[in-house]
Design a protein around this motif. Structure first.
Motif, PDB file in Angstrom:
ATOM      1  N   GLY A  54      -7.265  -7.425 -12.804  1.00  0.00           N
ATOM      2  CA  GLY A  54      -6.903  -6.081 -12.372  1.00  0.00           C
ATOM      3  C   GLY A  54      -7.748  -5.043 -13.088  1.00  0.00           C
ATOM      4  O   GLY A  54      -8.301  -5.306 -14.157  1.00  0.00           O
ATOM      5  N   VAL A  55      -7.869  -3.888 -12.447  1.00  0.00           N
ATOM      6  CA  VAL A  55      -8.661  -2.819 -13.072  1.00  0.00           C
ATOM      7  C   VAL A  55      -7.913  -1.492 -13.104  1.00  0.00           C
ATOM      8  O   VAL A  55      -8.306  -0.592 -13.834  1.00  0.00           O
ATOM      9  CB  VAL A  55     -10.012  -2.587 -12.347  1.00  0.00           C
ATOM     10  N   GLU A  56      -6.839  -1.369 -12.332  1.00  0.00           N
ATOM     11  CA  GLU A  56      -6.235  -0.044 -12.191  1.00  0.00           C
ATOM     12  C   GLU A  56      -5.164   0.232 -13.237  1.00  0.00           C
ATOM     13  O   GLU A  56      -5.142   1.290 -13.848  1.00  0.00           O
ATOM     14  CB  GLU A  56      -5.633   0.111 -10.788  1.00  0.00           C
ATOM     15  N   ASN A  57      -4.243  -0.708 -13.406  1.00  0.00           N
ATOM     16  CA  ASN A  57      -3.071  -0.486 -14.252  1.00  0.00           C
ATOM     17  C   ASN A  57      -3.061  -1.446 -15.422  1.00  0.00           C
ATOM     18  O   ASN A  57      -3.830  -2.405 -15.455  1.00  0.00           O
ATOM     19  CB  ASN A  57      -1.794  -0.670 -13.410  1.00  0.00           C
ATOM     20  N   ALA A 111      -4.175  -1.380   2.152  1.00  0.00           N
ATOM     21  CA  ALA A 111      -5.413  -0.664   1.816  1.00  0.00           C
ATOM     22  C   ALA A 111      -6.210  -1.247   0.653  1.00  0.00           C
ATOM     23  O   ALA A 111      -7.229  -0.655   0.263  1.00  0.00           O
ATOM     24  CB  ALA A 111      -5.137   0.832   1.578  1.00  0.00           C
ATOM     25  N   ASP A 112      -5.780  -2.388   0.110  1.00  0.00           N
ATOM     26  CA  ASP A 112      -6.545  -3.011  -1.001  1.00  0.00           C
ATOM     27  C   ASP A 112      -6.246  -4.515  -1.037  1.00  0.00           C
ATOM     28  O   ASP A 112      -6.125  -5.091  -2.110  1.00  0.00           O
ATOM     29  CB  ASP A 112      -6.131  -2.355  -2.329  1.00  0.00           C
ATOM     30  N   LEU A 113      -6.125  -5.136   0.173  1.00  0.00           N
ATOM     31  CA  LEU A 113      -5.681  -6.544   0.161  1.00  0.00           C
ATOM     32  C   LEU A 113      -6.867  -7.480  -0.077  1.00  0.00           C
ATOM     33  O   LEU A 113      -7.290  -8.243   0.789  1.00  0.00           O
ATOM     34  CB  LEU A 113      -4.911  -6.899   1.428  1.00  0.00           C
ATOM     35  N   ILE A 134       0.593  -8.570  -3.502  1.00  0.00           N
ATOM     36  CA  ILE A 134       0.895  -7.713  -4.650  1.00  0.00           C
ATOM     37  C   ILE A 134       0.002  -6.470  -4.642  1.00  0.00           C
ATOM     38  O   ILE A 134      -0.870  -6.330  -3.784  1.00  0.00           O
ATOM     39  CB  ILE A 134       0.745  -8.483  -5.995  1.00  0.00           C
ATOM     40  N   ASP A 135       0.256  -5.613  -5.632  1.00  0.00           N
ATOM     41  CA  ASP A 135      -0.622  -4.471  -5.897  1.00  0.00           C
ATOM     42  C   ASP A 135      -0.669  -3.506  -4.707  1.00  0.00           C
ATOM     43  O   ASP A 135      -1.724  -3.239  -4.130  1.00  0.00           O
ATOM     44  CB  ASP A 135      -2.035  -4.996  -6.236  1.00  0.00           C
ATOM     45  N   PHE A 136       0.495  -2.955  -4.405  1.00  0.00           N
ATOM     46  CA  PHE A 136       0.615  -2.017  -3.272  1.00  0.00           C
ATOM     47  C   PHE A 136       0.328  -0.578  -3.683  1.00  0.00           C
ATOM     48  O   PHE A 136       0.716   0.356  -2.972  1.00  0.00           O
ATOM     49  CB  PHE A 136       2.029  -2.103  -2.674  1.00  0.00           C
TER      50      PHE A 136
HETATM   51  N1  LIG Z   1     -10.055  -3.872  -5.274  1.00  0.00           N
HETATM   52  C1  LIG Z   1     -10.858  -2.796  -5.750  1.00  0.00           C
HETATM   53  C2  LIG Z   1     -10.408  -2.193  -7.023  1.00  0.00           C
HETATM   54  C3  LIG Z   1      -8.931  -2.063  -7.184  1.00  0.00           C
HETATM   55  O1  LIG Z   1      -8.589  -3.056  -8.070  1.00  0.00           O
HETATM   56  P1  LIG Z   1      -7.265  -3.933  -7.939  1.00  0.00           P
HETATM   57  O2  LIG Z   1      -7.373  -4.854  -9.078  1.00  0.00           O
HETATM   58  O3  LIG Z   1      -6.173  -2.910  -7.980  1.00  0.00           O
HETATM   59  O4  LIG Z   1      -7.344  -4.654  -6.608  1.00  0.00           O
HETATM   60  C4  LIG Z   1     -12.320  -3.245  -5.954  1.00  0.00           C
HETATM   61  O5  LIG Z   1     -12.541  -4.450  -5.988  1.00  0.00           O
HETATM   62  O6  LIG Z   1     -13.185  -2.384  -6.081  1.00  0.00           O
END
Ligand SMILES: N[C@@H](CCOP(=O)(O)O)C(=O)O
Ligand SMILES: Nc1ncnc2c1ncn2[C@@H]1O[C@H](COP(=O)(O)OP(=O)(O)O)[C@@H](O)[C@H]1O
Length: 317
Positions: A33-36, A193-195, A211-213
């Protein structure tokens, strides 16, 4: 590694005491993950995910995301609802961040999906689009087409530090993709929007978790499939397109929503838009994340190459 906020054992124990969730045994930061910031939390009664919401998640949007998770879980979709504390509260504050304790789902995140897994995941996305038909809330897409040019302008000429000429090439790409974007007569609904593959948990070919909605929003329904197509059908560098994965995604999705002629005609532009969205957010992060940060920066060029593949007809339906 995506752990931006450190949580002490004392603070976490006090946090858990609000719930009927047992006593803390261990908490490990999750690398993916990169966001949270995410922790795997084990207590004397169960395993949970603890999420502390960071940069791109506005606290004011959390009620929308959590209501969506509750709605989808109630319809039997494999999504993880937030746990309520003894007072019925889902959104807490921990270490200065909004935080939720989330149901842990079994399964593994995909890194190299097979066509069978792609088919199952796209079928699950179609089921999600069906399940939101009576979800009463909406959320504008904060990373949608209206945000791309402002983000491009914020990156500015620094884009050329990623690759010489990238600034002008992306500017032209935005002109082409955004011209008439709003006028497309396509169905809209709440989308993920990020699947990406790492946001789908599987056991074998069975989907055990979506996950990650935290980018979920109201936008063109087939844009969600285009995001998925761009994320799943290429190797990590974005250089090699895997048509068998692309075809499996469409086959899985069409079990719920056969693509119309309009959907098919719009698909290349939607996919190019998806590529610009992720190329730009990655570029911004690339240019603004300190080299020593505890997070693996994602390569913007891997998405720019995908854009070129869709533009040139080398990837698509
Ligand atoms: N999926 C996006 C970044 C968002 O990261 P996520 O870990 O919340 O899916 C990317 O690959 O740029
Ligand atoms: N409910 C869950 N059940 C099991 N694992 C999860 C759950 N939520 C997140 N994870 C794990 O944590 C990782 C990071 O979560 P994610 O929501 O993608 O983070 P981010 O929002 O930072 O992108 C996932 O790849 C997965 O391994």
């Amino acid at each position: 590694m995506a752990v931006y906020t450190q949580v002490s054992a004392e603070a976490l124990s006090a946090f858990l005491a609000r719930y009927d969730a047992g006593q803390l045994i261990s908490a490990k930061g999750i690398a993916e993950g990169v966001e949270n910031s995410n922790y795997l939390v084990d207590t004397t009664t169960a395993r949970f995910i603890l999420t502390l919401y960071e940069k791109r998640v506005a606290a004011g949007d959390l009620p929308f995301f959590l209501a969506l998770l509750d709605h989808l879980a109630a319809k039997g979709l494999p999504v993880p609802p937030a746990i309520k504390d003894r007072q019925g509260v889902e959104i807490q504050e921990l270490a200065g961040r909004p935080a939720c304790l989330i149901q842990f789902l079994t399964g593994v995140s995909l890194s190299h999906p097979t066509p069978a897994q792609a088919l199952a995941a796209a079928e699950a996305m179609g089921a999600m689009h069906r399940a939101v038909a009576d979800f009463p809330l909406n959320r504008a897409n904060s990373m949608g087409h209206a945000s791309w040019r402002p983000l491009f302008e914020q990156c500015g000429r620094d884009l050329d530090r990623i690759e010489p000429g990238l600034h002008d090439a992306m500017g032209e790409a935005l002109d082409a993709v955004l011209d008439g974007w709003d006028a497309q007569a396509l169905d809209a609904c709440v989308i993920h929007a990020d699947l990406f593959p790492d946001n789908v948990l599987v056991l074998g070919d069975r989907v055990t978790g979506l996950i990650d909605f935290y980018f979920a929003c109201t936008d063109y329904r087939v844009y969600d499939l285009a995001v998925m197509h761009s994320a799943w059908s290429f190797d990590a560098s974005g250089e090699t397109y895997a048509p068998a994965i692309g075809a499996a995604l469409v086959e899985g999705y069409e079990r719920h929503f056969p693509l119309t002629g309009q959907d098919r005609a719009a698909f290349a532009r939607l996919a190019m838009g998806a590529c610009l969205r992720f190329a730009l957010s990655r570029a911004w992060d690339w240019l603004n994340t300190p080299a020593d940060a505890l997070v693996t920066r994602k390569d913007p060029l891997a998405y720019w190459r995908r854009y070129i593949a869709y533009r040139d007809g080398k990837a698509g339906l």
